[in-house]
Design a protein around this motif. Structure first.
Motif, mmCIF file in Angstrom:
data_model
loop_
_atom_site.group_PDB
_atom_site.id
_atom_site.type_symbol
_atom_site.label_atom_id
_atom_site.label_comp_id
_atom_site.label_asym_id
_atom_site.label_seq_id
_atom_site.Cartn_x
_atom_site.Cartn_y
_atom_site.Cartn_z
ATOM 1 N N ASP A 19 0.863 -1.186 0.000
ATOM 2 C CA ASP A 19 0.000 0.000 0.000
ATOM 3 C C ASP A 19 0.896 1.231 0.000
ATOM 4 O O ASP A 19 1.254 1.767 1.049
ATOM 5 N N LYS A 20 1.278 1.665 -1.210
ATOM 6 C CA LYS A 20 2.256 2.746 -1.348
ATOM 7 C C LYS A 20 1.776 4.064 -0.740
ATOM 8 O O LYS A 20 2.532 4.739 -0.046
ATOM 9 N N ALA A 21 0.528 4.432 -0.960
ATOM 10 C CA ALA A 21 0.024 5.707 -0.448
ATOM 11 C C ALA A 21 0.076 5.735 1.079
ATOM 12 O O ALA A 21 0.512 6.722 1.683
ATOM 13 N N ARG A 22 -0.363 4.653 1.710
ATOM 14 C CA ARG A 22 -0.337 4.578 3.175
ATOM 15 C C ARG A 22 1.102 4.586 3.692
ATOM 16 O O ARG A 22 1.418 5.259 4.669
ATOM 17 N N LYS A 23 1.969 3.843 3.028
ATOM 18 C CA LYS A 23 3.374 3.785 3.441
ATOM 19 C C LYS A 23 4.012 5.169 3.360
ATOM 20 O O LYS A 23 4.730 5.595 4.265
ATOM 21 N N ASP A 24 3.731 5.894 2.277
ATOM 22 C CA ASP A 24 4.287 7.239 2.122
ATOM 23 C C ASP A 24 3.790 8.183 3.219
ATOM 24 O O ASP A 24 4.561 8.965 3.777
ATOM 25 N N SER A 25 2.514 8.102 3.539
ATOM 26 C CA SER A 25 1.940 8.941 4.591
ATOM 27 C C SER A 25 2.578 8.634 5.935
ATOM 28 O O SER A 25 2.952 9.532 6.690
ATOM 29 N N ALA A 78 -3.817 14.571 -0.291
ATOM 30 C CA ALA A 78 -3.961 15.181 1.034
ATOM 31 C C ALA A 78 -5.073 14.483 1.828
ATOM 32 O O ALA A 78 -4.925 14.241 3.032
ATOM 33 N N ALA A 79 -6.166 14.141 1.169
ATOM 34 C CA ALA A 79 -7.272 13.457 1.851
ATOM 35 C C ALA A 79 -6.837 12.074 2.345
ATOM 36 O O ALA A 79 -7.180 11.668 3.462
ATOM 37 N N GLU A 80 -6.076 11.356 1.518
ATOM 38 C CA GLU A 80 -5.579 10.033 1.920
ATOM 39 C C GLU A 80 -4.634 10.168 3.118
ATOM 40 O O GLU A 80 -4.697 9.389 4.062
ATOM 41 N N ARG A 81 -3.761 11.166 3.067
ATOM 42 C CA ARG A 81 -2.803 11.382 4.145
ATOM 43 C C ARG A 81 -3.535 11.748 5.444
ATOM 44 O O ARG A 81 -3.190 11.269 6.518
ATOM 45 N N LEU A 82 -4.571 12.593 5.317
ATOM 46 C CA LEU A 82 -5.363 12.982 6.495
ATOM 47 C C LEU A 82 -5.991 11.758 7.155
ATOM 48 O O LEU A 82 -5.993 11.641 8.384
ATOM 49 N N ALA A 83 -6.541 10.861 6.349
ATOM 50 C CA ALA A 83 -7.186 9.663 6.884
ATOM 51 C C ALA A 83 -6.182 8.821 7.685
ATOM 52 O O ALA A 83 -6.505 8.312 8.763
ATOM 53 N N VAL A 84 -4.970 8.713 7.186
ATOM 54 C CA VAL A 84 -3.941 7.935 7.878
ATOM 55 C C VAL A 84 -3.529 8.643 9.165
ATOM 56 O O VAL A 84 -3.436 8.022 10.236
ATOM 57 N N TYR A 85 -3.291 9.942 9.098
ATOM 58 C CA TYR A 85 -2.837 10.694 10.281
ATOM 59 C C TYR A 85 -3.869 10.646 11.398
ATOM 60 O O TYR A 85 -3.522 10.572 12.570
#
Length: 150
Positions: A19-25, A78-85
């Motif tokens: 899960d690249k997006a989650r890993k990056d966040s 940004a929305a994906e990163r917010l969800a992870v944070y």
């Protein structure tokens, strides 16, 4: 376990799941936490870790809000990163809990019917108690509402 360890473990899970997006966040959050730890030159307290997570959320929210409407890629990231944070953010105090703390501060300051003139003194005593637990804007709005009631 410290937040650094929790975030690192979640990042390893994201890598295993590809899960690249989650890993990056998670990588960005981990960097922010580790940089703060390096700046302080000692392990962070839980309150400091929570403050850093909230700061990252706030910055990412600003990125989302300020992104031009035609840049859907920035907004999506940004929305994906917010969800992870938000998974790692502490729970904010409710308005009722904030009202309770304001009530305690008013009793300590001996203010029966506070006015707008007293707002600065109230906020000065109030903010250290809610720092990291509640959004400053919400605290300010709640206090203003209570001052207008009296």
């Amino acid at each position: 376990m410290s937040k650094v360890e929790v975030v690192r473990a979640a990042m390893v899970q994201a890598m295993k799941a590809k899960d690249k997006a989650r890993k990056d966040s998670l990588s960005m959050l981990l960097s922010a936490l580790k940089n703060a730890e390096i700046d302080k030159r000692e392990p962070l307290t839980e309150a400091e870790e929570n403050a850093i997570v909230k700061k990252e959320i706030k910055q990412t929210q600003e990125t989302y809000d300020l992104a031009p409407a035609d840049r859907e890629d920035i907004r999506k990231e940004a929305a994906e990163r917010l969800a992870v944070y938000k998974e790692f953010a502490p729970e904010d105090m409710s308005v009722d809990q904030i009202r309770e703390v304001i009530g305690e501060v008013l009793k300590e300051l001996g203010l029966e019917s506070p006015s707008q003139k007293d707002k600065g003194a109230i906020m000065k005593a109030l903010m250290p108690r809610v720092k990291g637990k509640a959004d400053g804007k919400t605290v300010n709005e709640t206090l203003a509402g209570m001052l207008n009631e009296s």
